[in-house]
Design a protein around this motif. Structure first.
Motif, PDB file in Angstrom:
ATOM      1  N   VAL A  37     -35.291  -1.827 -46.123  1.00 56.72           N
ATOM      2  CA  VAL A  37     -34.151  -2.068 -45.233  1.00 56.72           C
ATOM      3  C   VAL A  37     -33.849  -0.822 -44.411  1.00 56.72           C
ATOM      4  O   VAL A  37     -33.629  -0.886 -43.197  1.00 56.72           O
ATOM      5  N   VAL A  38     -33.845   0.321 -45.061  1.00 58.36           N
ATOM      6  CA  VAL A  38     -33.575   1.570 -44.345  1.00 58.36           C
ATOM      7  C   VAL A  38     -34.639   1.835 -43.286  1.00 58.36           C
ATOM      8  O   VAL A  38     -34.343   2.262 -42.163  1.00 58.36           O
ATOM      9  N   SER A  39     -35.908   1.527 -43.610  1.00 61.40           N
ATOM     10  CA  SER A  39     -36.992   1.738 -42.658  1.00 61.40           C
ATOM     11  C   SER A  39     -36.836   0.863 -41.424  1.00 61.40           C
ATOM     12  O   SER A  39     -36.964   1.324 -40.284  1.00 61.40           O
ATOM     13  N   HIS A  40     -36.532  -0.421 -41.637  1.00 63.35           N
ATOM     14  CA  HIS A  40     -36.371  -1.341 -40.497  1.00 63.35           C
ATOM     15  C   HIS A  40     -35.120  -1.024 -39.702  1.00 63.35           C
ATOM     16  O   HIS A  40     -35.106  -1.191 -38.466  1.00 63.35           O
ATOM     17  N   LEU A  41     -34.085  -0.577 -40.371  1.00 60.78           N
ATOM     18  CA  LEU A  41     -32.880  -0.195 -39.653  1.00 60.78           C
ATOM     19  C   LEU A  41     -33.157   0.997 -38.736  1.00 60.78           C
ATOM     20  O   LEU A  41     -32.711   1.019 -37.579  1.00 60.78           O
TER      21      LEU A  41
END
Length: 713
Positions: free
Chosen positions: A100-104
């Motif tokens: 999630v952090v990567s895609h954000l």
């Protein structure tokens, strides 16, 4: 074919070792890193990311299964698999959170690029839309995983509660049995005294005394505001009971014997140091750097303490203790609230027990004269073993140091060293020591934990001892091994040392590996055996060490150094490497006559509590309870011990009240106790906070400036 279901089919890739990565918006690759490669294409970027996410999660699960192995089959405790399930779920949550952090971050970068360029074309909007969709998918996936974790935790709450209740019931049953036993023994004692005039045997008193120690140690880890009774008291005391736990450091001015021609065949790159080289390891902490540089100027210029040394103390009086009467009066009370009489003590503080490590300081004199770092390390290893020499005779526990208590010992006039110790923490108990000699310095932050195992107590030392030879720059560190006190309840008490010790030279990475063999009735080796190897930075065995921790240690140079692993294989095969004649590294000194009447003290130990003028007002020699006990006044010692404990307990309660008041008023809490002569810093060598000597004690002693010392007596 059903028979092939359990085997890997041709063309498959094990997910546990698979490499998963993307090539472009639609293509991604799965390979085994060598021959097998799958090139896969999705309909769009969102579909590709779904596949990649699913495969990464499956890969993580496969790795977990490999790590777990057959642990679930071995486990017989119902809670273990559920605990493991929760752990696996938590790791899965962490993996999805990272996605999630990567895609954000990717989504934010796309928006930032549009804002910077100022363009809003269709392709840019499509990219943002795709990134937003991937972020949404992974976020929803994370939300579902959180729900699954919460559901699993709630479903197992009842099982955890049942396990906790069961353990509480077991503990309550043990306490009830002990209480019943105390009542029965008291009743039996009354009947026996009515029928017979013979006193109880000393062996029964001894066993009862150890039972009392056992009871107090069993609760040493319970939190209690009564820090001066057995809970905290015994944690320090019993550990102190075993001088074997004390980190060693010592030096004396015994004659330096020449080392023959033992070093002529050692290679030049292993000589360790030149005679005039000074190699101070880089260290950011200024306090530790100061210690690495060697003894202070005051060591050479300060006043020499004049004192009359003694090698005997007043004999121990034969005072009987009615232990069961004590237990009878304690029925119904918390074990942490039961005070121990001084009958279980010896007239020394634990700070003085730490200083006993310097008894065999002549070993370090020989080590300082060595020009071969590996030979020096062999002497240092012998010195670490020597600290256990008197543990076979010392069963009574020393007095717990009060918070802020200190002990100085200046033996420059005859042994060439001086030492200062301070009790820097009371809960958990911790002591700090600094000793210096013209050829070496030593410091340690020492604490310990104890575990009661039913028939025996294990004492596990914490912290690291440091030893530095400033002339060469060699800096050694080591941890102490585990001490075990056997026959706590029934039988004669005896002490054993076991475990492995690693001594490291931080200047050139030489190491010494010592093994303390635990006593076994079926073992063919001599009891209390110690073996070890000194290896250089290339892991070649240079010296071998043999001996016992209660008698002597010898070392021999390996004529043809071989790798450590090959050495162990040769020992197992019975093929010992050729070595030189053994050299005596340490020999135990004979104890004075009548040691049984002097608590098993050695000559050095007898001198530690001798009165000395000009010491700090917090010095252990000034403890009234300890002084009364040495004189044989046990009743007065018990009275003073209780007074000192109540005084320090009152200080603690007052401080806690100030903290509570500050919390209610929103003000910062007042500062707690700060050691007068030691400072808490971060030790880069052991990666932990330790207390190191900040200096100025001996300077203040010379001018009798002790205004920073607390009032503890």
């Amino acid at each position: 074919n059903q028979a092939e279901m359990a085997h890997t089919c041709r063309g498959t890739i094990n997910l546990a070792g698979a490499h998963i990565y993307t090539e472009d918006l639609f293509n991604f690759v799965v390979s085994n890193g060598s021959t097998q490669v799958f090139h896969l294409r999705a309909a769009n970027e969102v579909e590709r990311q779904r596949w990649v996410t699913a495969l990464e999660l499956c890969k993580a699960e496969a790795i977990k299964l490999l790590e777990l192995g057959d642990e679930e089959d071995v486990s017989k405790i119902d809670i273990v698999p559920y605990s493991r399930s929760l752990g696996n779920k938590l790791k899965e949550l962490q993996t999805r959170h990272e996605l999630v952090v990567s895609h954000l971050s990717s989504f934010q970068r796309s928006i930032s690029e549009i804002v910077i360029d100022g363009s809003e074309n269709d392709s840019a909007l499509i990219t943002i839309s795709d990134k937003a969709s991937m972020f949404k998918i992974t976020a929803v996936d994370l939300s579902k995983a959180c729900e699954e974790y919460l559901s699993l935790a709630q479903s197992q709450e009842k099982r955890w509660q049942q396990a906790i209740d069961f353990e509480r019931q077991k503990r309550a049953a043990v306490e009830e049995n002990l209480e019943t036993l105390a009542k029965q023994m008291n009743h039996l004692e009354t009947r026996l005294r009515a029928q017979s005039k013979f006193p109880r045997s000393s062996s029964i008193r001894g066993h009862a005394r150890k039972l009392s120690q056992d009871l107090t140690i069993n609760t040493s880890e319970d939190e209690s505001d009564n820090e001066f009774y057995d809970a905290t008291d015994i944690t320090t005391d019993i550990s102190a009971n075993a001088p074997l736990i004390k980190p060693s450091v010592s030096v004396s001015t015994a004659s330096l014997q020449s080392s023959n021609d033992m070093n002529t065949e050692v290679e030049d790159d292993n000589d360790g140091f030149e005679a005039n080289a000074v190699l101070v390891p880089s260290c950011k902490c200024p306090e530790i750097r100061m210690l690495l540089e060697g003894p202070s100027k005051n060591f050479f210029m300060g006043k020499i303490v004049d004192k009359a040394l003694r090698d005997r103390i007043p004999e121990k009086p034969n005072i009987r203790l009615n232990l069961w009467s004590i237990l009878k009066n304690c029925i119904g009370k918390e074990l942490t609230k039961i005070p121990l009489p001084v009958n279980f003590n010896e007239p020394l503080s634990f700070l003085q027990r730490l200083t006993e490590d310097l008894e065999y300081s002549d070993i370090l004199d020989k080590a300082a004269a060595c020009t071969d770092s590996c030979e020096q390390l062999a002497y240092v290893a012998a010195f670490t073993v020597s600290s256990y020499a008197n543990t076979t005779y010392r069963i009574s526990k020393p007095f717990n140091p009060l918070l802020g208590e200190t002990f100085e010992c200046d033996r420059r006039s005859d042994l060439g060293w001086r030492s200062i110790c301070e009790q820097v923490s009371h809960h958990p108990p911790a002591s700090a020591q600094y000793a210096e000699h013209k050829d070496w310095v030593m410091w340690q932050d020492f604490s310990m934990t104890s575990k009661f195992r039913g028939k025996y107590i294990q004492i596990i030392p914490q912290g690291i001892a440091h030893l530095v030879f400033p002339k060469s720059g060699n800096h050694y560190t080591w941890r102490k091994v585990t001490t075990t006190v056997h026959n706590i309840i029934v039988g004669k008490l005896w002490v054993d040392q076991s475990g492995e010790m690693e001594i490291t030279n931080h200047s050139n990475r030489d190491k010494c590996y010592l093994k303390y063999s635990a006593y076994s009735y079926f073992a063919r080796d001599a009891p209390r055996k110690v073996t070890g190897q000194v290896v250089d930075s290339k892991r070649l065995v240079r010296y071998v060490i043999n001996g016992t921790w209660d008698n002597k240690i010898e070392h021999s140079r390996v004529l043809e150094p071989i790798p450590l692993e090959e050495y162990h294989d040769a020992v197992k095969a019975g093929k010992l490497s050729a070595t030189s004649q053994p050299v005596l590294g340490w020999q135990k000194n004979p104890l004075p006559s009548g040691r049984d009447l002097m608590y098993g003290f050695s000559s050095l130990t007898c001198s530690l509590n001798a009165p000395v003028d000009g010491v700090a007002p917090t010095d252990s020699r000034l403890r009234p309870d300890q002084r009364c006990m040495e004189k044989g006044d046990f009743d007065g010692a018990n009275t003073e011990k209780l007074r000192l404990e109540e005084k320090q307990r009152g200080k603690r309660h007052k401080y806690e009240a100030l903290v509570a008041s500050a919390r209610e008023s929103g003000k910062p809490p007042p500062k707690g106790h700060e050691p007068a002569w030691f400072k808490k810093v971060f030790d880069e060598f052991c990666n932990r906070d330790v207390h190191v000597y900040r200096g100025n004690y001996w300077e203040c002693r010379d001018i009798q400036e002790f205004s920073s010392c607390p009032d503890i007596y």
